[in-house]
Design a protein around this motif. Sequence first.
Motif, PDB file in Angstrom:
ATOM      1  N   THR A  22     -20.642 -24.591  35.341  1.00  0.00           N
ATOM      2  CA  THR A  22     -20.261 -25.281  34.111  1.00  0.00           C
ATOM      3  C   THR A  22     -21.018 -26.595  33.930  1.00  0.00           C
ATOM      4  OG1 THR A  22     -18.470 -26.339  35.299  1.00  0.00           O
ATOM      5  CG2 THR A  22     -17.915 -24.338  34.065  1.00  0.00           C
ATOM      6  N   GLY A  23     -21.977 -26.867  34.827  1.00  0.00           N
ATOM      7  CA  GLY A  23     -22.654 -28.171  34.813  1.00  0.00           C
ATOM      8  C   GLY A  23     -23.502 -28.431  33.581  1.00  0.00           C
ATOM      9  N   GLU A  67     -15.169 -29.436  36.733  1.00  0.00           N
ATOM     10  CA  GLU A  67     -15.893 -29.233  35.470  1.00  0.00           C
ATOM     11  C   GLU A  67     -15.545 -27.905  34.800  1.00  0.00           C
ATOM     12  OE1 GLU A  67     -20.081 -29.991  35.759  1.00  0.00           O
ATOM     13  OE2 GLU A  67     -19.813 -32.001  36.534  1.00  0.00           O
ATOM     14  N   ARG A  68     -14.378 -27.386  35.113  1.00  0.00           N
ATOM     15  CA  ARG A  68     -13.985 -26.154  34.438  1.00  0.00           C
ATOM     16  C   ARG A  68     -13.088 -26.432  33.237  1.00  0.00           C
ATOM     17  NH1 ARG A  68     -11.513 -20.428  36.695  1.00  0.00           N
ATOM     18  NH2 ARG A  68     -10.966 -19.638  34.636  1.00  0.00           N
ATOM     19  N   TYR A  69     -12.251 -27.451  33.357  1.00  0.00           N
ATOM     20  CA  TYR A  69     -11.266 -27.701  32.305  1.00  0.00           C
ATOM     21  C   TYR A  69     -11.598 -28.978  31.540  1.00  0.00           C
ATOM     22  CZ  TYR A  69      -8.685 -24.161  34.822  1.00  0.00           C
ATOM     23  OH  TYR A  69      -8.328 -22.988  35.430  1.00  0.00           O
ATOM     24  N   LEU A  85     -14.653 -21.776  30.921  1.00  0.00           N
ATOM     25  CA  LEU A  85     -15.195 -20.473  31.300  1.00  0.00           C
ATOM     26  C   LEU A  85     -14.567 -19.351  30.493  1.00  0.00           C
ATOM     27  CD1 LEU A  85     -15.575 -20.708  35.175  1.00  0.00           C
ATOM     28  CD2 LEU A  85     -17.369 -20.665  33.436  1.00  0.00           C
ATOM     29  N   GLU A  86     -13.253 -19.440  30.316  1.00  0.00           N
ATOM     30  CA  GLU A  86     -12.574 -18.396  29.550  1.00  0.00           C
ATOM     31  C   GLU A  86     -12.540 -18.688  28.061  1.00  0.00           C
ATOM     32  OE1 GLU A  86      -8.796 -17.389  31.174  1.00  0.00           O
ATOM     33  OE2 GLU A  86      -9.608 -16.964  33.162  1.00  0.00           O
ATOM     34  N   LYS A  87     -13.062 -19.863  27.688  1.00  0.00           N
ATOM     35  CA  LYS A  87     -13.123 -20.276  26.277  1.00  0.00           C
ATOM     36  C   LYS A  87     -11.762 -20.160  25.617  1.00  0.00           C
ATOM     37  CE  LYS A  87     -17.592 -18.140  25.816  1.00  0.00           C
ATOM     38  NZ  LYS A  87     -18.305 -17.073  25.133  1.00  0.00           N
ATOM     39  N   LEU A 378     -20.218 -33.888  27.382  1.00  0.00           N
ATOM     40  CA  LEU A 378     -20.809 -32.967  28.347  1.00  0.00           C
ATOM     41  C   LEU A 378     -20.107 -33.113  29.693  1.00  0.00           C
ATOM     42  CD1 LEU A 378     -24.599 -33.358  27.420  1.00  0.00           C
ATOM     43  CD2 LEU A 378     -22.934 -31.686  26.562  1.00  0.00           C
ATOM     44  N   THR A 379     -20.080 -32.005  30.436  1.00  0.00           N
ATOM     45  CA  THR A 379     -19.264 -31.979  31.657  1.00  0.00           C
ATOM     46  C   THR A 379     -19.706 -32.966  32.726  1.00  0.00           C
ATOM     47  OG1 THR A 379     -20.618 -30.145  32.463  1.00  0.00           O
ATOM     48  CG2 THR A 379     -18.507 -29.575  31.430  1.00  0.00           C
TER      49      THR A 379
END
Lengths: 387, 107
Positions: A22-23, A67-69, A85-87, A378-379
Amino acid sequence: MKFYPFLLSLLLPLQSFAERGTGDLGLFIERASGSVQLIETSGNTALGRIEGLGDLSHASVVFSRDERYAFVFGRDGGLSKVDLLEKRLVKRIQQGGNSIGGAISQDGRLVAVSNYAPGGVRIFDTETLDLVADIPATYGERGERSKVVGLVDAPGNRFVFSLWDAGEIWIADLKDPQHPKVQRFAQIGKNPYDALITPDGRYYIAGLFGEDGFALLDLWHPEAGVRRILPHYGKGDQRLPVYKMPHLEGWAVAGRRAFVPAMGHHAVLVIDMETWQEIGQIPVKGQPVFVMARPDGRQIWVNFAFPDNGYIQVFDTETLALVKELHPGPAVLHMEFEPKGEEVWVSVRDGNEVQVYDTASFTRRATLPAKKPSGIFLTARAHKIGL
Amino acid sequence: MGKRLGALALGILFMTGLSATEYIQISPARQAELRNLLAQDCGSCHGLRLRGGLGPPLRGAALAGKPASYLAATILFGRPGTAMPPWQPFLTEEEAVWLANLLLEQP
């Protein structure tokens, strides 16, 4: 029967998202439609839209340490947790009536929201969004509540914020989350409108709307109290009307120089961070809103309040010279550099576009359709103090 | 200036059967610009839905009892000592009165 769920999982189709890091991801806000778009910066594309986030005027985002949520703070007091990731929207709570922004703690376990109504800070568990602590921003003899601005995270699992109505700065220590310890600094100046923390987490600086100057708190030495810096940067010049409040998000630093927006003057102030003296002013096109340094510190990018909000000016931090003026379109609201600074993302609210520029050649690399876009996040922010 | 605004606002109220926003002659294109200005630029302090932010809410009960001329004057000349700036460089008196009435007519 114990193996049944396992067998069932074999029958399910593959996960709906590709395995990826997710970077290079991020979100931008679509302020009028209560949605965010997921973006990626390797190919400069949009990956999807997540809807149902409420009133997102003046919304902002912080990221979990993996950095996922993303945690999205809405103007209507909504706090939303989005899975990149799951949008999808994982959870949304209505935590206040009117809020302005938030921060995530050093340890990543707490997310704090600053509220205008009811004035104060509320702190939630990042896993569950359950309320952990409530810190009303009460002041004065009658116990009025102040609007809270300039909330940032600081080392030591602390949050620091400013009280617009009260003219105070508070430090909330959340080492023991159930029992926050609050330290108050009163009479720091009239109407702090926003604040920032230096990238090392040491200095907290609040901008003042009600008077010239900034309030500086050294978090290594809170016992020394808050002191005023640049108290006379206007030098008696008539203040010009301000059609949008500047932001102090981020800290435009190059070497020992810092660059911040003046209030009511069409200028960027240059501050020497060792002496905290003003060492210069850069005349600019209008009332600056964001003054952002490219991550290498060589350029600063400035956007402006109405009616000059169609422009961006880029200055060289060594010579202070204007190197480029861009006209991305009507109502440029925000700029976000990619982590190493080779590209910058720009939101053009009334042009209904997000644009990506090469910061060396100033050519446009991509244009993404968007609905009234505002903040871009940005993450890489996940691992920066104060962002 | 204030007198003219008052006369303009009152004239619309008493002399026509129309609501003020229908009476004032502003082109549809300019009306769209003004609505965008109200939501987006006024909204940057008062909230996109005008329910308040750093600036006070501009809906319903928040404006009760405030005449259009008073609101139009605030829009044009700002409120010294507060963060409300004067919008006179960008709006005519008619446009300010139209916006004031738009605020008063919304739920």
